[in-house]
Structure formats: structure tokens, C-alpha cells
Write an enzyme that holds these catalytic residues in place. Sequence first.
Site, PDB file in Angstrom:
ATOM      1  N   SER A   1       0.801  -1.226   0.000  1.00 39.28           N
ATOM      2  CA  SER A   1       0.000   0.000   0.000  1.00 39.28           C
ATOM      3  C   SER A   1       0.834   1.277   0.000  1.00 39.28           C
ATOM      4  CB  SER A   1      -0.961   0.008   1.181  1.00 39.28           C
ATOM      5  OG  SER A   1      -0.269   0.180   2.385  1.00 39.28           O
TER       6      SER A   1
ATOM      7  N   LYS B   1       0.458   4.232   6.900  1.00 44.06           N
ATOM      8  CA  LYS B   1      -0.246   5.064   5.919  1.00 44.06           C
ATOM      9  C   LYS B   1       0.216   6.506   6.040  1.00 44.06           C
ATOM     10  CE  LYS B   1      -3.016   1.595   4.906  1.00 44.06           C
ATOM     11  NZ  LYS B   1      -2.810   0.837   3.716  1.00 44.06           N
TER      12      LYS B   1
END
Length: 170
Positions: A38, A91
Site C-alpha cells: 500500500s 499510511k
Amino acid sequence: MVSRGLLWFFTKRTATGALIGLTISDRYASIVTVHGHSMKPTLNPGSKAFPISISGDLVLVEKLCLNKYKFSHGDVVVCGNPNNHKQSLIKRIIALPGDWIRIPETYKIVKVPEGHCWVEGDNYNSSTDSRSFGPIPLGLVKGRATHVIWPPQRIHKLDRRMPTGRISLI
């Protein structure tokens, strides 16, 4: 044969070192292995490096930012997964409390509530993030990733970056 005095000396030193290490990793900094795709290309999983093989980049995570939730747009953070408390995510913070965020694929505009932040992965097509589970509580943030420290050829400071046109001035 090892004498009792020598054994006790090494036991005390080991216990002291373990307590100091635990305190440092709990309050100041720790090292996290990156899994998943990600955050590519910023962070790469599956890197193979000599002399040891680690399943991803190792990043340094500082925790002093947690004292007063001192985060900025574009910070890379380690946070708990709101859907699975046993899993951690890495993230980028896109929006902070009170910001209005545009979600590109739906054209929705969402206001981030107080005490929450909006996080997304850099690899937009391969990330489960706030677009899936919404804003996350700041209490789930475990620290800010500041540097890639392994493998040696990838050692660098992580930059704050923001995708353009995502924060709305509504």
C-alpha cells in the site's frame, strides 16, 4: 564452570538492558517492518538484502509526536487497523481534524471529525485505508515513521507529501 557471582552479574545487566530497551521502544522510538504494497514506492515490502533477508523495509518510528498529537499533513504514520485491533497499518495522513477531504472515485466531500484523521496509502490502487473504513481516531496512531533504516541502499528520510487537490476549502 560459571560462578554464581558472574551469572548474577550477567542476569542483572541483561534485565537492566531489557528494561531500558523496552522503555525506549514504548516511549521514544521503535523499528517497524513494512508489509504489503500500500505504500509503494515510498516503502517497499519484500526487499531482499545481504547479509540478512527481511520481508520489507525497516522504518524508524518516533513516538514523541503522540504526547500532544503533533501531526502534519503528509506524515507517514503507523496506526492500528480500526477493523482488526491485532493488525497495524502504515499510511500517510491526508487530512486532520476539521479538514474537508475529497474522495476522488466517489466525488464525495467528507469532514474529518475532531479527534480523527484521514489516512491513505501511496499506492492508491492497492491500499485499504480511510476510503474503506473512514476517518480513524488519533488514539489509534502509534507513531510517525521518519526514516527507512534497512536495507542499506534504501536508507533515507521519509518526506511529507500530499496528493494535490484533496483538501477542500468548503
